[in-house]
Each structure stands twice: as C-alpha cells, then as structure tokens.
Design a protein around this motif. Structure first.
Motif, PDB file in Angstrom:
ATOM      1  N   GLY A   8       0.825  -1.198   0.000  1.00 48.56           N
ATOM      2  CA  GLY A   8       0.000   0.000   0.000  1.00 48.56           C
ATOM      3  C   GLY A   8       0.857   1.244   0.000  1.00 48.56           C
ATOM      4  N   TYR A   9       0.231   2.343   0.314  1.00 46.23           N
ATOM      5  CA  TYR A   9       0.893   3.638   0.315  1.00 46.23           C
ATOM      6  C   TYR A   9       0.712   4.314   1.660  1.00 46.23           C
ATOM      7  CZ  TYR A   9       0.984   2.992  -4.712  1.00 46.23           C
ATOM      8  OH  TYR A   9       1.203   2.504  -5.969  1.00 46.23           O
ATOM      9  N   SER A  10       1.583   5.283   1.939  1.00 44.12           N
ATOM     10  CA  SER A  10       1.508   6.064   3.158  1.00 44.12           C
ATOM     11  C   SER A  10       1.711   7.534   2.801  1.00 44.12           C
ATOM     12  CB  SER A  10       2.596   5.611   4.136  1.00 44.12           C
ATOM     13  OG  SER A  10       2.587   6.415   5.279  1.00 44.12           O
ATOM     14  N   CYS A  11       0.851   8.399   3.323  1.00 43.99           N
ATOM     15  CA  CYS A  11       0.927   9.839   3.047  1.00 43.99           C
ATOM     16  C   CYS A  11       1.981  10.471   3.952  1.00 43.99           C
ATOM     17  CB  CYS A  11      -0.434  10.485   3.279  1.00 43.99           C
ATOM     18  SG  CYS A  11      -0.459  12.268   3.005  1.00 43.99           S
ATOM     19  N   ASP A  12       2.926  11.199   3.366  1.00 42.20           N
ATOM     20  CA  ASP A  12       3.950  11.898   4.144  1.00 42.20           C
ATOM     21  C   ASP A  12       3.393  13.144   4.817  1.00 42.20           C
ATOM     22  OD1 ASP A  12       5.866  10.052   3.505  1.00 42.20           O
ATOM     23  OD2 ASP A  12       6.702  11.198   1.847  1.00 42.20           O
ATOM     24  N   ARG A  13       2.228  13.593   4.412  1.00 38.73           N
ATOM     25  CA  ARG A  13       1.626  14.801   4.978  1.00 38.73           C
ATOM     26  C   ARG A  13       0.802  14.500   6.232  1.00 38.73           C
ATOM     27  NH1 ARG A  13       2.493  19.512   1.772  1.00 38.73           N
ATOM     28  NH2 ARG A  13       4.051  18.804   0.295  1.00 38.73           N
ATOM     29  N   CYS A  14      -0.124  13.538   6.130  1.00 37.58           N
ATOM     30  CA  CYS A  14      -1.026  13.274   7.262  1.00 37.58           C
ATOM     31  C   CYS A  14      -0.779  11.924   7.932  1.00 37.58           C
ATOM     32  CB  CYS A  14      -2.480  13.361   6.802  1.00 37.58           C
ATOM     33  SG  CYS A  14      -3.001  12.046   5.685  1.00 37.58           S
ATOM     34  N   GLY A  15       0.058  11.060   7.321  1.00 34.88           N
ATOM     35  CA  GLY A  15       0.382   9.781   7.912  1.00 34.88           C
ATOM     36  C   GLY A  15      -0.616   8.670   7.606  1.00 34.88           C
ATOM     37  N   HIS A  16      -1.621   8.963   6.806  1.00 39.42           N
ATOM     38  CA  HIS A  16      -2.644   7.968   6.457  1.00 39.42           C
ATOM     39  C   HIS A  16      -2.031   6.855   5.620  1.00 39.42           C
ATOM     40  CE1 HIS A  16      -6.554   6.369   5.514  1.00 39.42           C
ATOM     41  NE2 HIS A  16      -6.342   6.497   4.211  1.00 39.42           N
ATOM     42  N   GLN A  17      -2.430   5.608   5.884  1.00 38.23           N
ATOM     43  CA  GLN A  17      -1.965   4.459   5.115  1.00 38.23           C
ATOM     44  C   GLN A  17      -3.164   3.805   4.460  1.00 38.23           C
ATOM     45  OE1 GLN A  17       0.026   2.017   7.962  1.00 38.23           O
ATOM     46  NE2 GLN A  17       1.840   3.301   8.008  1.00 38.23           N
ATOM     47  N   LYS A  35      -6.516  14.670   0.911  1.00 37.04           N
ATOM     48  CA  LYS A  35      -6.715  15.128  -0.466  1.00 37.04           C
ATOM     49  C   LYS A  35      -5.524  15.905  -1.021  1.00 37.04           C
ATOM     50  CE  LYS A  35     -11.001  13.677  -0.277  1.00 37.04           C
ATOM     51  NZ  LYS A  35     -11.100  12.288  -0.047  1.00 37.04           N
ATOM     52  N   SER A  36      -4.358  15.727  -0.426  1.00 35.80           N
ATOM     53  CA  SER A  36      -3.167  16.426  -0.880  1.00 35.80           C
ATOM     54  C   SER A  36      -2.570  15.736  -2.105  1.00 35.80           C
ATOM     55  CB  SER A  36      -2.111  16.455   0.222  1.00 35.80           C
ATOM     56  OG  SER A  36      -0.907  17.013  -0.263  1.00 35.80           O
ATOM     57  N   PRO A  37      -2.287  16.511  -3.167  1.00 32.28           N
ATOM     58  CA  PRO A  37      -1.625  15.910  -4.328  1.00 32.28           C
ATOM     59  C   PRO A  37      -0.131  15.677  -4.075  1.00 32.28           C
ATOM     60  CG  PRO A  37      -2.047  18.223  -4.726  1.00 32.28           C
ATOM     61  CD  PRO A  37      -2.674  17.883  -3.401  1.00 32.28           C
ATOM     62  N   TYR A  38       0.381  16.182  -2.960  1.00 31.95           N
ATOM     63  CA  TYR A  38       1.801  16.030  -2.610  1.00 31.95           C
ATOM     64  C   TYR A  38       1.972  14.988  -1.516  1.00 31.95           C
ATOM     65  CZ  TYR A  38       1.718  20.441  -5.066  1.00 31.95           C
ATOM     66  OH  TYR A  38       1.504  21.411  -6.005  1.00 31.95           O
ATOM     67  N   TRP A  39       1.153  13.941  -1.541  1.00 28.94           N
ATOM     68  CA  TRP A  39       1.151  12.925  -0.500  1.00 28.94           C
ATOM     69  C   TRP A  39       2.475  12.192  -0.388  1.00 28.94           C
ATOM     70  CZ3 TRP A  39       2.229   7.978  -1.871  1.00 28.94           C
ATOM     71  CH2 TRP A  39       2.132   7.668  -3.219  1.00 28.94           C
ATOM     72  N   ASN A  40       3.254  12.131  -1.487  1.00 23.13           N
ATOM     73  CA  ASN A  40       4.507  11.370  -1.460  1.00 23.13           C
ATOM     74  C   ASN A  40       5.732  12.269  -1.301  1.00 23.13           C
ATOM     75  OD1 ASN A  40       4.219  12.480  -3.972  1.00 23.13           O
ATOM     76  ND2 ASN A  40       4.866  10.688  -5.098  1.00 23.13           N
ATOM     77  N   LYS A  41       5.535  13.529  -0.935  1.00 22.75           N
ATOM     78  CA  LYS A  41       6.643  14.452  -0.707  1.00 22.75           C
ATOM     79  C   LYS A  41       6.532  15.013   0.706  1.00 22.75           C
ATOM     80  CE  LYS A  41       6.726  15.644  -5.527  1.00 22.75           C
ATOM     81  NZ  LYS A  41       6.247  16.571  -6.522  1.00 22.75           N
ATOM     82  N   PRO A  42       7.617  14.999   1.472  1.00 18.82           N
ATOM     83  CA  PRO A  42       7.548  15.529   2.836  1.00 18.82           C
ATOM     84  C   PRO A  42       7.321  17.038   2.833  1.00 18.82           C
ATOM     85  CG  PRO A  42       9.794  14.909   2.290  1.00 18.82           C
ATOM     86  CD  PRO A  42       8.933  14.471   1.143  1.00 18.82           C
ATOM     87  N   ARG A  43       6.750  17.525   3.908  1.00 20.30           N
ATOM     88  CA  ARG A  43       6.509  18.972   4.037  1.00 20.30           C
ATOM     89  C   ARG A  43       7.825  19.728   4.057  1.00 20.30           C
ATOM     90  NH1 ARG A  43       1.555  20.793   5.218  1.00 20.30           N
ATOM     91  NH2 ARG A  43       0.052  19.235   5.875  1.00 20.30           N
ATOM     92  N   GLN A  44       7.794  20.911   3.478  1.00 19.72           N
ATOM     93  CA  GLN A  44       8.945  21.790   3.538  1.00 19.72           C
ATOM     94  C   GLN A  44       8.627  22.877   4.548  1.00 19.72           C
ATOM     95  OE1 GLN A  44       9.634  23.232  -0.403  1.00 19.72           O
ATOM     96  NE2 GLN A  44      10.389  21.275  -1.130  1.00 19.72           N
ATOM     97  N   GLY A  45       9.638  23.542   5.050  1.00 20.80           N
ATOM     98  CA  GLY A  45       9.395  24.621   5.993  1.00 20.80           C
ATOM     99  C   GLY A  45       9.687  24.244   7.423  1.00 20.80           C
ATOM    100  N   ASN A  46      10.093  23.032   7.674  1.00 21.00           N
ATOM    101  CA  ASN A  46      10.451  22.639   9.026  1.00 21.00           C
ATOM    102  C   ASN A  46      11.937  22.859   9.277  1.00 21.00           C
ATOM    103  OD1 ASN A  46       7.865  21.940   9.616  1.00 21.00           O
ATOM    104  ND2 ASN A  46       8.129  19.809   9.029  1.00 21.00           N
TER     105      ASN A  46
END
Length: 60
Positions: A8-17, A35-46
C-alpha cells in the motif's frame, strides 16, 4: 494460519496508510484522507530558519 502481506501507500503529509483499489504499479493522484496531491513528498518549511521565524512571531 498464514501471513498475508499487502502492499500500500503512506501519506507523508497526514500519515494515512491505504491499500489502493487500482493496480499497485500506478501511483495515486491524491491522498484519500487529506486530499493532498503532494502525499509522497515531505513537508517543507520545518527548517531551523522557519522555526525561528515562528518563535519571533509568537513573542510579538
């Protein structure tokens, strides 16, 4: 009793699997939860600079 492994997949934004309903070879367009189209990219700005800016803003 046997062991079943699901891919399966895991969202880097919200952690949903989730396990996709379509073929595993096709990447999902969005995360089904956030509903993020950037689910496979970690957040920037940290970065440290970003966190320092947030602290300064809190003090004022």
């Amino acid at each position: 009793m046997g062991i079943v492994k699901l891919e399966g997949y895991s969202c880097d934004r919200c952690g949903h699997q989730w396990v996709p309903r379509t073929k595993i070879n096709e990447l999902p367009i969005i995360c089904p939860k956030c509903k993020s189209p950037y689910w496979n990219k970690p957040r920037q700005g940290n970065t440290k600079k970003h966190l320092d800016w947030k602290e300064k803003r809190r003090m004022t």
